[in-house]
Design an enzyme around this catalytic site. Structure first.
Site, PDB file in Angstrom:
ATOM      1  N   ASN A 103       0.871  -1.180   0.000  1.00  0.00           N
ATOM      2  CA  ASN A 103       0.000   0.000   0.000  1.00  0.00           C
ATOM      3  C   ASN A 103       0.906   1.227   0.000  1.00  0.00           C
ATOM      4  O   ASN A 103       1.532   1.535   1.005  1.00  0.00           O
ATOM      5  CB  ASN A 103      -0.882  -0.045   1.266  1.00  0.00           C
ATOM      6  CG  ASN A 103      -1.675   1.228   1.468  1.00  0.00           C
ATOM      7  OD1 ASN A 103      -1.745   2.089   0.589  1.00  0.00           O
ATOM      8  ND2 ASN A 103      -2.281   1.350   2.650  1.00  0.00           N
ATOM      9  N   LYS A 116       0.079   4.274  -0.227  1.00  0.00           N
ATOM     10  CA  LYS A 116      -0.533   5.462   0.398  1.00  0.00           C
ATOM     11  C   LYS A 116      -0.330   6.689  -0.491  1.00  0.00           C
ATOM     12  O   LYS A 116      -0.351   6.573  -1.715  1.00  0.00           O
ATOM     13  CB  LYS A 116       0.020   5.663   1.817  1.00  0.00           C
ATOM     14  CG  LYS A 116      -0.116   4.372   2.642  1.00  0.00           C
ATOM     15  CD  LYS A 116       0.102   4.540   4.114  1.00  0.00           C
ATOM     16  CE  LYS A 116      -0.081   3.191   4.808  1.00  0.00           C
ATOM     17  NZ  LYS A 116       0.013   3.266   6.257  1.00  0.00           N
ATOM     18  N   HIS A 173      -9.433   1.042   5.076  1.00  0.00           N
ATOM     19  CA  HIS A 173      -8.154   1.201   5.778  1.00  0.00           C
ATOM     20  C   HIS A 173      -8.360   2.124   6.980  1.00  0.00           C
ATOM     21  O   HIS A 173      -9.134   3.081   6.905  1.00  0.00           O
ATOM     22  CB  HIS A 173      -7.105   1.786   4.822  1.00  0.00           C
ATOM     23  CG  HIS A 173      -5.732   1.764   5.393  1.00  0.00           C
ATOM     24  ND1 HIS A 173      -5.304   2.703   6.299  1.00  0.00           N
ATOM     25  CD2 HIS A 173      -4.710   0.900   5.217  1.00  0.00           C
ATOM     26  CE1 HIS A 173      -4.057   2.407   6.654  1.00  0.00           C
ATOM     27  NE2 HIS A 173      -3.680   1.329   6.007  1.00  0.00           N
ATOM     28  N   GLU A 230      -6.700   4.477   8.143  1.00  0.00           N
ATOM     29  CA  GLU A 230      -6.468   5.908   7.891  1.00  0.00           C
ATOM     30  C   GLU A 230      -7.692   6.548   7.249  1.00  0.00           C
ATOM     31  O   GLU A 230      -8.008   7.711   7.496  1.00  0.00           O
ATOM     32  CB  GLU A 230      -5.216   6.093   7.015  1.00  0.00           C
ATOM     33  CG  GLU A 230      -3.952   5.869   7.827  1.00  0.00           C
ATOM     34  CD  GLU A 230      -2.759   5.372   7.015  1.00  0.00           C
ATOM     35  OE1 GLU A 230      -2.791   5.436   5.774  1.00  0.00           O
ATOM     36  OE2 GLU A 230      -1.792   4.884   7.648  1.00  0.00           O
ATOM     37  N   GLU A 261      -5.257  -5.209  10.684  1.00  0.00           N
ATOM     38  CA  GLU A 261      -4.253  -4.172  10.889  1.00  0.00           C
ATOM     39  C   GLU A 261      -4.533  -3.454  12.202  1.00  0.00           C
ATOM     40  O   GLU A 261      -5.342  -2.511  12.243  1.00  0.00           O
ATOM     41  CB  GLU A 261      -4.319  -3.158   9.741  1.00  0.00           C
ATOM     42  CG  GLU A 261      -4.013  -3.768   8.397  1.00  0.00           C
ATOM     43  CD  GLU A 261      -3.438  -2.726   7.435  1.00  0.00           C
ATOM     44  OE1 GLU A 261      -2.318  -2.939   6.964  1.00  0.00           O
ATOM     45  OE2 GLU A 261      -4.096  -1.692   7.216  1.00  0.00           O
ATOM     46  N   GLY A 303       2.599   1.995  10.958  1.00  0.00           N
ATOM     47  CA  GLY A 303       3.565   3.081  10.835  1.00  0.00           C
ATOM     48  C   GLY A 303       4.272   3.432  12.138  1.00  0.00           C
ATOM     49  O   GLY A 303       4.922   4.471  12.242  1.00  0.00           O
ATOM     50  N   SER A 342       3.548  -2.327  10.385  1.00  0.00           N
ATOM     51  CA  SER A 342       4.991  -2.403  10.581  1.00  0.00           C
ATOM     52  C   SER A 342       5.597  -3.746  10.157  1.00  0.00           C
ATOM     53  O   SER A 342       6.500  -4.266  10.820  1.00  0.00           O
ATOM     54  CB  SER A 342       5.361  -2.063  12.030  1.00  0.00           C
ATOM     55  OG  SER A 342       4.948  -0.735  12.329  1.00  0.00           O
TER      56      SER A 342
HETATM   57  P1  PGA Z   1       2.937   0.172   7.723  1.00  0.00           P
HETATM   58  O1  PGA Z   1       1.445   0.379   7.132  1.00  0.00           O
HETATM   59  O2  PGA Z   1       3.459  -1.099   7.090  1.00  0.00           O
HETATM   60  O3  PGA Z   1       3.689   1.386   7.284  1.00  0.00           O
HETATM   61  O4  PGA Z   1       2.806   0.052   9.188  1.00  0.00           O
HETATM   62  C1  PGA Z   1       0.583  -0.701   6.944  1.00  0.00           C
HETATM   63  C2  PGA Z   1      -0.719  -0.231   6.357  1.00  0.00           C
HETATM   64  O5  PGA Z   1      -1.161   0.875   6.704  1.00  0.00           O
HETATM   65  O6  PGA Z   1      -1.340  -0.931   5.523  1.00  0.00           O
END
Ligand code: PGA
Length: 255
Positions: free
Chosen positions: A15, A17, A101, A103, A173, A179, A219
């Site tokens: 992803n 983003k 997601h 976010e 997740e 992140g 992560s």
């Molecule tokens: P990250 O994000 O690997 O940077 O923690 C995962 C995600 O948001 O799908």
């Protein structure tokens, strides 16, 4: 070797983003193709921003990498300024779409209801939806993890029908692991993944529960992917930050 391996081909999804211009996306995808040429029995997907879908689609044509989008709108078309429909994604070359997601739930007001509408639209268009679920740190501390997941799964997937294998992908997740560099422990991950599989079984029956890929996200890095993939109910990963650099993402794909 997992006994389930034949049924659920591992999926490693990146992803991106809101990173990379079209030129950067093209370059990254081109490098990744070279690096994963030898990979077998793993499905690979990258989800660049909308503005890079077409250039990436062109580059990955005839490669082992599939294309995904990070979001969609549920209407077929209409006066929805700034939105993108499922058929537009298909015409740009997408096979997958990430839905719900954290976010998007956190910053753009997505709810289980909008997630549900988006899932419906994706399925109608023949896209493979990757439904993201997960609890926040506070919810985990308050021991609400399972009730939060139940609600996200029940409301998100309510009354949908899945008539073919491999049509649903779920990504667990934990919001506190995205992140942050904090990964959930293998025990925590396996516990939740098994719980989600049982939930799918209750909601849709055993066949879909066995066929659904449940990815872990939060992560994921080259140094923790092997341990995660060894867990019986982990069928892949949804990778954010570590999917932006082709050499790092390739290491994850070579788990
Ligand atoms: P990250 O994000 O690997 O940077 O923690 C995962 C995600 O948001 O799908």
């Amino acid at each position: 070797m997992k006994e389930s391996e034949n049924l659920r081909i591992p999926l490693i999804a990146g992803n991106w983003k809101m990173f990379k211009t079209a030129a950067e996306a093209r370059e990254t995808a081109a490098q990744l193709i070279q690096l994963v040429d030898d990979v077998k029995n793993v499905e690979i997907m990258i989800a660049p921003p909308f503005t890079s879908l077409s250039v990436v689609a062109e580059i990955i044509q005839n490669s082992r990498i599939g294309l995904g989008a990070q979001n969609l709108h549920w209407a077929k078309e209409g006066a929805f300024t700034g939105e993108i429909s499922a058929s537009m994604l298909v015409s740009a070359g997408c096979e997958y779409v990430i839905i719900g997601h954290s976010e998007r739930r956190q910053y753009f007001g997505e709810t289980d209801e909008t997630v549900h509408q988006k899932l419906h639209a994706a399925i109608q268009a023949g896209l493979i939806p990757i439904l993201c679920v997960g609890e926040t740190g506070t919810q985990r501390d308050e021991k609400k993890t399972f009730s939060v997941l139940d609600k996200q799964m029940e409301n998100g997937l309510e009354k949908l029908t899945f008539d073919a294998y491999h049509l649903l992908v779920v990504a667990y997740e934990p919001v506190w692991a995205i992140g942050t560099g904090k990964t959930a422990s293998p025990d925590q991950v396996q516990e939740v993944h098994l719980y989600l599989r049982r939930h799918i079984e209750k909601q849709f029956g055993e066949a879909l529960a066995k066929a659904t890929r449940i990815l872990y996200g939060g992560s994921v890095k080259p140094n923790n992917i092997t341990e995660l993939m060894a867990l019986p109910d982990v069928d892949g990963a949804l990778v954010g930050g570590a999917s932006l650099q082709p050499d790092v993402f390739s290491k994850i794909i070579h788990f």
